[in-house]
Motif scaffolding. Structure first.
Motif, mmCIF file in Angstrom:
data_model
loop_
_atom_site.group_PDB
_atom_site.id
_atom_site.type_symbol
_atom_site.label_atom_id
_atom_site.label_comp_id
_atom_site.label_asym_id
_atom_site.label_seq_id
_atom_site.Cartn_x
_atom_site.Cartn_y
_atom_site.Cartn_z
ATOM 1 N N UNK A 142 0.850 -1.184 0.000
ATOM 2 C CA UNK A 142 0.000 0.000 0.000
ATOM 3 C C UNK A 142 0.887 1.236 0.000
ATOM 4 N N UNK A 143 0.740 2.147 -0.971
ATOM 5 C CA UNK A 143 1.570 3.355 -0.991
ATOM 6 C C UNK A 143 1.248 4.275 0.170
ATOM 7 N N UNK A 144 2.302 4.894 0.697
ATOM 8 C CA UNK A 144 2.136 5.812 1.825
ATOM 9 C C UNK A 144 2.744 7.170 1.514
ATOM 10 N N UNK A 145 3.354 7.778 2.517
ATOM 11 C CA UNK A 145 3.913 9.117 2.347
ATOM 12 C C UNK A 145 5.222 9.072 1.563
ATOM 13 N N UNK A 146 5.636 10.245 1.119
ATOM 14 C CA UNK A 146 6.848 10.379 0.312
ATOM 15 C C UNK A 146 7.866 11.230 1.044
ATOM 16 N N UNK A 147 9.111 10.793 1.056
ATOM 17 C CA UNK A 147 10.192 11.573 1.671
ATOM 18 C C UNK A 147 10.395 12.859 0.866
ATOM 19 N N UNK A 148 10.478 13.975 1.568
ATOM 20 C CA UNK A 148 10.673 15.245 0.876
ATOM 21 C C UNK A 148 12.078 15.326 0.293
#
Length: 273
Positions: free
Chosen positions: A180-186
């Motif tokens: 499941x895709x989650x947050x992305x590192x900035x």
């Protein structure tokens, strides 16, 4: 005025500064994500041409001519300093939360007590709360941080974590292999790298005039690896030896100026009397 003595003194001071910079580079040769510093040595004549309008005396006057005759010597000085942002070697670690950036000029963002800071050191880990943090314990920011003011947090049930080339984390549904895709590192790319200021701890202070816009398609994140420093220890040692020899040469020049030439002048003056 003994311009030779002062020129040698200024040259020695410039080499001392070089040695300090080289020593710092060598000390961080094994620091993940470290970028080497470099000094540019100029001279008073060139610096004068760049800043002549700021001198205390106006041009084309008798006083200005006297000032230049006394001061315009080719004295070595540190004219500028910069950080070499070239890529270091990408080293594979196979650690889940180790990430590196394969493109120059891109940085991760972390939240410190002093504000947002940038870093190339992607040796991340999870703290006791499940938040993604760097070595100093600073929270790694997500690409939506400026909207949500939240970082990246994982659950203990997330046994499998993958990070794609754009920094997006995906976790598995417990008991399954479905991701499941989650947050992305900035990941940010400052417009003017020369304006970044090193703060220590492998962190950079971004300039307020340069907005930090998260990249949606950085295409540079590599999971399970870290970027080593871009310091070449052999080249730095050669530069250190060169600077040390120049200090010795300047010292001999100062001794010659103060002892031999001055004694010779005193004897000639005494002989005339």
């Amino acid at each position: 005025m003994q311009t030779g003595y002062y020129a040698a003194t200024a040259g020695m001071v410039a080499q001392f500064n070089r040695m300090d910079t080289i020593a710092s580079n060598l000390a961080n040769a094994n620091t993940t994500g470290f970028k080497r510093d470099q000094l540019i040595v100029g001279d008073f004549a060139r610096l004068y041409k760049e800043a002549q309008n700021n001198l205390p005396l106006a041009n084309n006057t008798t006083d200005a001519a006297q000032y230049l005759n006394h001061a315009l010597a080719r004295v070595p000085q540190i004219a500028d300093a910069y950080t070499d942002q070239s890529l270091g070697t990408i080293q594979k670690t196979d650690n889940t939360f180790d990430v590196s950036l394969s493109k120059e000029g891109q940085f991760f963002a972390v939240n410190t007590p002093q504000g947002i800071r940038l870093t190339r050191d992607g040796s991340f880990t999870l703290n006791d709360e499940g938040k993604l943090v760097n070595k100093q314990g600073y929270e790694v920011l997500s690409s939506d941080y400026f909207k949500t003011k939240t970082g990246i947090k994982l659950n203990q049930q997330d046994s499998t974590v993958t990070i794609d080339k754009n920094g997006q984390l995906s976790t598995n549904i417990p008991g399954t292999t479905q991701m499941v895709p989650g947050k992305t590192i900035m990941v940010v790319e400052p417009q003017n790298l020369r304006m970044l200021t090193k703060e220590g701890g492998n962190l950079y202070v971004p300039t307020p005039s340069d907005p930090l816009t998260p990249l949606t398609q950085s295409g540079s994140v590599i999971q399970g690896s870290v970027e080593k420093s871009n310091v070449n220890a052999v080249n730095e040692m050669v530069s250190l030896i060169e600077a040390n020899r120049l200090v010795g040469m300047y010292q001999k020049a100062m001794d010659t100026q103060m002892n031999d030439m001055n004694n010779d002048a005193i004897q000639k003056i005494a002989g005339k009397n």
